[in-house]
Enzyme design. Structure first.
Site: not given
Ligand SMILES: NC(=O)c1ccc[n+]([C@@H]2O[C@H](COP(=O)([O-])OP(=O)(O)OC[C@H]3O[C@@H](n4cnc5c(N)ncnc54)[C@H](OP(=O)(O)O)[C@@H]3O)[C@@H](O)[C@H]2O)c1
Length: 272
Positions: A45, A50, A75, A108
Site C-alpha cells: 500500500d 508518500y 492513491k 486519498h
Molecule cells: N489512507 C490514509 O489516509 C492512510 C493514513 C495513514 C496510513 N495509511 C496506510 O496505512 C499503513 C499503516 O499505517 P501506519 O504506517 O500509520 O501505522 P501502523 O502500521 O499502525 O504502525 C506503524 C508503526 O508501528 C511500528 N511497528 C510495526 N510493526 C511493529 C512490530 N511488530 N513491533 C513493534 N513496532 C512495530 C512501526 O515501526 P518501524 O517501522 O520502525 O518498525 C511504525 O512506527 C501506512 O503505512 C499506509 O500505507 C493510510
C-alpha cells in the site's frame, strides 16, 4: 476469515494482509518491499504523497514474485483532485511505479467539491483496465452517499483509520451492508498501543506479540490490514499471524479497548 484473500464485488481477490509504506523513505522502500514479498506478503500500500512509489516499483521488480501475484495500491493526492488532474496524476503514479497497471487506485481524502469529478476519472481509469479496482479512503458514510448520487461504479474499498482504540463499528457496519470492503490504516495505532497490557497478555498465551494479536483481531473482524514497518524482523513478524486464532472472548475484550480516539484527522475537518 476463510483464506488469505477477500473477494471484492468485481471478483478481484485482494490479499487480507499487506505492507503499508507511509514514512518509508524512497531509498528504503525497495528493500522493505523485497523483504515483505519474501516473507509471503502479496500486497503493498503506497500513495503519491508518500513519495516512495519509485522505490516500491523497484522492490517489486527486484523480487522473484511475479507481478500478477502482487496487489499494488496507490492513491490520488488531494492537490490532484478533479477530473483532468486525476487522470494525469494516475499516469504519473504508474510511471513512477514503473508499472502498466495497479490493482487498486484510491481517492486519498474526500476533498469537498472535488471528489465527484475525481471519481469520474477513476471510473474511466477502471474501464481502461489500468486499475483493477477503484475505491476511496477516509470517506464517511455521508461522503459515499453523496458520491453515489453521480457515480456509476460503487467504490470497492474504503480505507479508513481503524485500530483497537478506534474500532469504527458504525461505519464498518454501513460498509459491510454496502458490500464495500473495509481496509484499516494505522492498524497498529502507529505503534502507540503495543504495550497495552490486555494485548500483551493475550499475546503471551499464544507466544505472539501485541502487534500480531492486533493484526489477528483485524483479520478475524474481516478487516483488510496493512501494518507498516521498515525493519525486516518486524515485517516478518507481522505476517506470522496465520497459526493462531483469537477466541470470541478475546475479540470482545479487544473491541472494548475502543475509546473512539483518532490518531489522524477527521475526514470532516482535515485541512490538507
Ligand atoms: N489512507 C490514509 O489516509 C492512510 C493514513 C495513514 C496510513 N495509511 C496506510 O496505512 C499503513 C499503516 O499505517 P501506519 O504506517 O500509520 O501505522 P501502523 O502500521 O499502525 O504502525 C506503524 C508503526 O508501528 C511500528 N511497528 C510495526 N510493526 C511493529 C512490530 N511488530 N513491533 C513493534 N513496532 C512495530 C512501526 O515501526 P518501524 O517501522 O520502525 O518498525 C511504525 O512506527 C501506512 O503505512 C499506509 O500505507 C493510510
Amino acid at each position: 476469515m476463510d483464506n488469505m484473500y477477500k473477494e471484492l464485488t468485481n471478483g478481484l481477490k485482494m490479499p487480507r494482509l499487506g505492507l503499508g509504506v507511509w514514512r518509508v523513505e524512497d531509498s528504503q522502500a525497495a528493500d522493505a518491499v523485497e523483504w515483505a514479498l519474501e516473507a509471503g506478503y502479496r500486497m503493498i500500500d503506497t500513495a503519491k504523497v508518500y513519495k516512495n512509489e519509485k522505490g516500491v516499483g523497484e522492490g517489486i521488480r527486484r523480487s522473484s514474485v511475479p507481478r500478477e501475484d502482487i496487489f499494488v495500491t496507490t492513491k490520488l493526492w488531494n492537490d490532484d483532485q478533479g477530473y483532468e488532474s486525476a487522470l494525469k496524476a494516475f499516469d504519473d503514479s504508474l510511471e513512477r511505479l514503473g508499472l502498466d497497471y495497479v490493482d487498486l487506485y484510491l481517492i486519498h481524502w474526500p476533498v469537498a467539491g472535488k471528489y465527484k469529478d475525481s471519481w469520474k476519472a477513476l471510473e474511466e481509469i477502471y474501464a481502461s483496465g489500468r486499475a483493477r479496482a477503484i475505491g476511496v479512503s477516509n470517506f464517511h458514510q455521508h461522503h459515499i452517499e453523496d458520491l453515489m448520487t453521480t457515480a456509476t461504479i460503487k467504490p470497492l474499498v474504503d480505507q479508513i483509520e481503524i485500530h483497537p482504540t478506534l474500532t469504527q463499528e458504525p461505519l464498518r457496519k454501513y460498509l459491510d451492508d454496502e458490500s464495500i470492503a473495509v481496509e484499516a490504516w494505522s492498524p497498529l495505532g502507529q505503534g502507540t498501543i503495543l504495550e497495552t497490557p490486555e494485548l500483551v497478555k493475550i499475546g503471551e498465551k499464544y507466544g505472539k506479540s501485541a502487534a500480531q494479536v492486533i493484526i489477528r483481531w483485524h483479520l478475524q473482524n474481516d478487516i483488510i490490514v496493512i501494518p507498516k514497518s521498515s525493519h525486516e524482523g518486524r515485517i516478518k513478524e507481522n505476517f506470522d499471524v496465520f497459526d493462531f486464532t483469537l477466541t470470541p472472548e478475546e475479540i470482545k475484550q479487544i473491541n472494548e479497548l475502543n475509546i473512539d480516539e483518532r490518531l489522524g484527522s477527521d475526514p470532516d475537518s482535515f485541512d490538507f
